[in-house]
Scaffold this motif. Structure first.
Motif, PDB file in Angstrom:
ATOM      1  N   UNK B  89       0.833  -1.197   0.000  1.00 24.46           N
ATOM      2  CA  UNK B  89       0.000   0.000   0.000  1.00 24.46           C
ATOM      3  C   UNK B  89       0.862   1.238   0.000  1.00 24.46           C
ATOM      4  N   UNK B  90       0.215   2.403   0.019  1.00 23.27           N
ATOM      5  CA  UNK B  90       0.991   3.644   0.050  1.00 23.27           C
ATOM      6  C   UNK B  90       1.822   3.724   1.321  1.00 23.27           C
ATOM      7  N   UNK B 113       3.527   8.903  -4.173  1.00 24.76           N
ATOM      8  CA  UNK B 113       2.514   9.530  -5.011  1.00 24.76           C
ATOM      9  C   UNK B 113       1.412   8.513  -5.320  1.00 24.76           C
ATOM     10  N   UNK B 114       0.202   8.755  -4.842  1.00 26.50           N
ATOM     11  CA  UNK B 114      -0.863   7.755  -5.052  1.00 26.50           C
ATOM     12  C   UNK B 114      -1.223   7.581  -6.510  1.00 26.50           C
ATOM     13  N   UNK B 115      -0.840   8.516  -7.354  1.00 26.30           N
ATOM     14  CA  UNK B 115      -1.164   8.408  -8.774  1.00 26.30           C
ATOM     15  C   UNK B 115      -0.011   7.814  -9.577  1.00 26.30           C
ATOM     16  N   UNK B 116       1.071   7.469  -8.911  1.00 26.99           N
ATOM     17  CA  UNK B 116       2.210   6.905  -9.634  1.00 26.99           C
ATOM     18  C   UNK B 116       1.808   5.591 -10.281  1.00 26.99           C
ATOM     19  N   UNK B 137       5.306   2.797  -3.068  1.00 28.35           N
ATOM     20  CA  UNK B 137       4.534   1.881  -2.230  1.00 28.35           C
ATOM     21  C   UNK B 137       5.431   1.185  -1.219  1.00 28.35           C
ATOM     22  N   UNK B 138       4.794   0.597  -0.243  1.00 33.38           N
ATOM     23  CA  UNK B 138       5.528  -0.119   0.788  1.00 33.38           C
ATOM     24  C   UNK B 138       4.971  -1.539   0.897  1.00 33.38           C
ATOM     25  N   UNK B 139       5.847  -2.436   1.277  1.00 35.03           N
ATOM     26  CA  UNK B 139       5.439  -3.832   1.437  1.00 35.03           C
ATOM     27  C   UNK B 139       5.776  -4.281   2.848  1.00 35.03           C
ATOM     28  N   UNK B 160     -10.049  -1.113   3.667  1.00 27.64           N
ATOM     29  CA  UNK B 160      -9.389   0.012   4.321  1.00 27.64           C
ATOM     30  C   UNK B 160      -7.945   0.089   3.845  1.00 27.64           C
ATOM     31  N   UNK B 161      -7.485   1.315   3.535  1.00 29.73           N
ATOM     32  CA  UNK B 161      -6.176   1.428   2.906  1.00 29.73           C
ATOM     33  C   UNK B 161      -5.245   2.360   3.670  1.00 29.73           C
ATOM     34  N   UNK B 162      -5.720   3.414   4.257  1.00 27.54           N
ATOM     35  CA  UNK B 162      -4.880   4.341   5.002  1.00 27.54           C
ATOM     36  C   UNK B 162      -5.727   4.885   6.139  1.00 27.54           C
ATOM     37  N   UNK B 163      -5.151   5.057   7.291  1.00 27.35           N
ATOM     38  CA  UNK B 163      -3.772   4.970   7.714  1.00 27.35           C
ATOM     39  C   UNK B 163      -3.377   3.546   8.092  1.00 27.35           C
ATOM     40  N   UNK B 164      -4.336   2.679   8.196  1.00 24.56           N
ATOM     41  CA  UNK B 164      -4.079   1.277   8.461  1.00 24.56           C
ATOM     42  C   UNK B 164      -4.997   0.435   7.599  1.00 24.56           C
ATOM     43  N   UNK B 165      -5.007  -0.845   7.841  1.00 25.93           N
ATOM     44  CA  UNK B 165      -5.792  -1.749   7.007  1.00 25.93           C
ATOM     45  C   UNK B 165      -7.024  -2.298   7.717  1.00 25.93           C
TER      46      UNK B 165
END
Lengths: 238, 601
Positions: B89-90, B113-116, B137-139, B160-165
């Motif tokens: 996710x971001x 950048x979320x649009x990358x 992104x981060x893994x 759910x994507x940000x700030x957590x899942x």
């Protein structure tokens, strides 16, 4: 009297008092939730007369460990020993009452123990305390936890424990919703909503622990037991 | 996904730890080994994280990995048993299982950048562009017990994507970029646009237009890396994109807000552009940008004249170049002003607004903002006011801190005005708007980190983002220290630019562009109206002063040249042969004149 002597005497007592007609073997399973990276993953369980190699898993329950009947004091040691004289006085020990036949050993860290940095905790689940399909929850956080597990609701106090009923009438998926009341006060806030698998034939051990962040981490282990082989062996068709 | 991902999912992969995800169209198996500027034309998304174990141990420490053992019978008796969870996710997302060593918190939207459309992660390559900290992104990954909250929220509802899942720390909706739904009134409304396109190289910054933060990947006094890779400037893909975008856009471009008029929000039109402009020239309509008034020659025109004028501008191929000459602005604001009162009045302009539009659950809704100093990312606010509850995107109490708009107190507005004036004194005078908007290319860290308004925000005594910034609230994390082994090889050339919070620049985080958006259309680096005082002596033949006078004139620069024969809206400058115009430029008109008493001097 030293611990070593105690174990040796108890072991002798076990040998004498053990009921050879008792049908069900005595057994336990070990789990080490939140096991530190530096903690051992394998050790030996010494029952006073002999050791058996056991795993100390953190993601699932260990193999089923067979033990002698009777009042028993067991120790966990880093290396195999078969004589009480070789037992370190600092080895973590656990006393098992005679009436306890099936149990769990939950390991927790004990960094003060130079011999083996862990502590054994006995969890008894017999006499209807934890039936197949149910979950025994341990809440090590300072928060009160509320949950809707399928068709049942559950609440566990800070630092408390409770048993939740079968979330569904039969084996299958169910929705688990958890919320917490910070430090046991004020309104509840959501934690998570999960689609989990319910095994109506297995007991479960559930843990609610601090995660290092705002939300507690929640997980549980399924105590699935393979069918005991009969004298004829397990029917390969099963 | 490429078809052969199913039939040959591991081709071209070497042994080792790793993940590879690839979406889009291309002819090669994976693109992370050969990204080039040619790739900017292609649509593909690629996240590849492959490394031998020793490198993997550095970038993805195995602290959250453990053996998982189940009996054959257990595996055979029941459903799929989860043993491992991988989350991508971001990097603004803290991730599942806070406390993990695997997240690489970097400075919010300055490094994510979320649009990358493409991100690379290949730590053994040694390339800055492929370092995991520079990807967008981060893994993270974890071993799991049978059922666990380490998996992302797995309900039948929203994810759910940000700030957590999880529902307890995540947002189902986060407006990171919006498309204007009404005629734009400010150039800065383009901040949701991603001018980087499909550029596969970092720095992956977001909300470029109007913002001014430096990137850690480029030296403080430059806009490109010291070593350019690919080696020529024409193919170089690593820039201080915000600096470049501002440099290109401010001063040379503006938004007229002469557009077709939508019925409400969206595409249905109530008036076409010609009709609307004609009505404006007749005095019957106002532009979305209320500050832009017609020049006197265009004011209150008769219908036929207005129609002709509108047609001339709208239908002319160079009308877009000339339309600026048809406007006047009442009260253009000179950013070189060092008046705290003037800045305070400008920055506190939203206090007169009664309402603000918000992206509601299913439609645009409004909120009462009477007597508030509202600061919003977009013309339509992304969510409810920060600090007022979960809002539309989340379920947890402080979700709006992350996703909503903010209100500044009067004291904060005054403080901001004072801090802006301090920056103007430090950096001015500004000779162009882009110079005011941008950071300085300098070895002076304070001047190079951000532009004037951003620096003023950063220096506010009462931090509006205090709750969002504090890791204790689990909305963000502090960025990694430069000495963190996980940053080895990241190629930071300006460490200070990487310091801060992982939530930097999310919608609830006030940035320079948020302040600039409503005021940019009236900003200038010069005045057009001047008060001139003159003084004269009358002397007798001996040189003795026998009379002394003072006068004062107010003059205003007009659109006309001094030699009016040259068209005011000419795209080209006056020819060198026209000495009057090349010497004196635009014509000044005297608005008022008076003699002064000696006591007034």
């Amino acid at each position: 009297m030293s611990l070593r002597h105690t174990i040796a005497i108890l072991a002798a007592g076990i040998y004498i008092l053990a009921n050879p007609l008792q049908a069900k073997p005595r057994s336990c399973r070990i789990v080490f939730p939140e096991r530190p990276q530096s903690a051992p993953k394998i050790a030996y369980l010494f029952d006073g007369s002999k050791s058996q190699r056991v795993t100390l898993p953190s993601m699932n329950l260990s193999e089923v460990i067979k033990l002698p009947h009777g009042e028993l004091t067991i120790a966990i040691v880093p290396d195999e020993i078969n004589d009480p004289k070789d037992l370190s006085p600092n080895a973590p020990i656990l006393r098992i009452p005679e009436k306890v036949n099936e149990f769990y050993i939950i390991l927790t860290s004990d960094l003060k123990n130079q011999n083996l940095p862990l502590k054994m905790n006995l969890v008894e689940t017999e006499e209807g305390k934890l039936k197949p399909g149910e979950t025994l929850w341990f809440n090590s956080t300072e928060h009160r936890i509320a949950a809707k597990l399928g068709s049942h609701e559950m609440s566990v106090d800070p630092k408390g424990r409770t048993v939740s009923k079968d979330p569904a009438p039969a084996t299958g998926y169910y929705i688990a919703k958890f919320a917490y009341q910070a430090e046991g006060k004020g309104p509840y806030a959501p934690i998570t909503e999960q689609s989990w698998w319910h095994d109506a034939a297995s007991r479960h051990l559930g843990f609610i622990v601090n995660s290092g962040g705002k939300l507690p981490k929640i997980y549980f282990y399924r105590d699935y037991r393979d069918p005991e082989p009969t004298e004829k062996g397990v029917d390969p068709k099963d | 996904m490429k078809n052969d991902r199913v039939t040959r999912p591991y081709r071209a992969r070497k042994a080792g730890l790793g993940f590879a995800m690839s979406f889009g169209k291309s002819s090669g198996p994976f693109y992370q080994t050969n990204p080039s500027h040619v790739g900017v034309q292609q649509q593909y998304h690629n996240l590849s994280t492959l490394a031998p174990e020793d490198a993997g141990n550095v970038y993805w420490p195995p602290t959250d990995v453990d053996e998982v053992g189940y009996s054959i019978g257990e595996l055979a008796n029941g459903p799929w048993i989860p043993i491992f969870s991988v989350n991508m996710g971001p990097r603004t997302t803290i991730g599942t299982g806070p406390g993990t060593e695997q997240n690489r918190p970097t400075k919010g939207v300055l490094q994510s950048n979320p649009l990358a459309s493409m991100a690379l992660a290949d730590p053994v390559s040694g390339n800055v562009k492929a370092h995991p900290a520079n990807g967008t992104f981060d893994i993270t990954y974890h071993s799991m017990s049978a059922n666990s909250s380490l998996t992302p929220n797995l309900s039948t509802g929203k994810g759910f994507i940000a700030t957590g899942y999880q529902s307890g720390d995540g947002l189902s909706r986060l407006v990171m970029a919006d498309i204007p739904l009404r005629p734009m009134a400010s150039l800065v409304e383009l901040q949701g646009w991603n001018p980087r396109g499909n550029n596969p190289y970092p720095p992956f910054q977001h909300n470029l237009i109007g913002n001014s933060d430096a990137t850690p990947l480029i030296p403080s006094d430059k806009i490109v890396p010291t070593v350019i890779d690919p080696p020529t400037v024409s193919t170089n893909l690593m820039h201080d994109d915000a600096y470049c975008a501002n440099h290109v856009l401010f001063d040379d471009w503006f938004v007229s807000s002469i557009t077709p008029q939508p019925v409400s929000f969206g595409g249905n039109i109530s008036k076409d552009i010609n009709t609307f402009y004609k009505d404006y020239l007749m005095g019957n309509s106002r532009l979305a940008n209320r500050a832009y008034l017609p020049i006197p020659a265009d004011s209150n025109l008769e219908s036929a004249v207005a129609t002709a004028s509108a047609t001339k501008i709208i239908n002319s191929p160079d009308g877009w170049l000339k339309v600026a000459s048809r406007f006047e602005v009442e009260g253009m604001f000179n950013v070189n002003s060092t008046s705290v009162a003037a800045w305070k009045a400008l920055l506190g302009h939203t206090k007169t607004l009664d309402k603000i539009a918000i992206h509601g659950a299913t439609e645009i809704v409004t909120a009462d903002t009477s007597n508030k100093n509202v600061v919003s990312r977009g013309a339509i606010a992304p969510d409810v006011e920060a600090g007022t509850g979960p809002g539309f995107g989340g379920q947890f109490a402080n979700a709006s801190e992350y996703a909503g708009y903010r209100s500044l107190s009067d004291d904060q507005i005054k403080d901001l005005a004072e801090k802006v004036v301090a920056q103007v004194r430090l950096r001015g005078p500004f000779l162009s708007l882009s110079e005011f908007v941008n950071r300085q290319l300098s070895n002076n860290e304070d001047l190079a980190l951000a532009g004037a308004i951003q620096t003023a925000i950063n220096h506010l005594a009462e931090d509006p983002m205090k709750k969002l910034r504090d890791p204790a609230n689990s909305l963000s994390d502090n960025t990694m220290a430069p000495a963190n082994p996980k940053l080895a090889g990241a190629g930071y050339a300006f460490d200070k630019a990487a310091e801060g919070s992982s939530a930097y620049g999310v919608p609830g985080w006030i940035r320079q562009a948020d302040i600039l958006r409503p005021i940019a259309p009236i900003l200038s680096v010069r005045d057009d109206t001047f008060t001139i005082r003159a003084y004269g002596d009358s002397k007798d033949p001996t040189g003795k002063v026998i009379a002394r006078v003072w006068c004062e004139a107010m003059v205003k620069r007009t659109r006309d040249f001094s030699d009016k024969s040259y068209p005011a809206d000419s795209i080209d400058p006056p020819p060198a042969t026209n000495l009057i115009n090349t010497t004196f430029g635009r014509r000044y008109e005297i608005i008022s004149f008076r003699w002064l008493n000696p006591t007034e001097v």
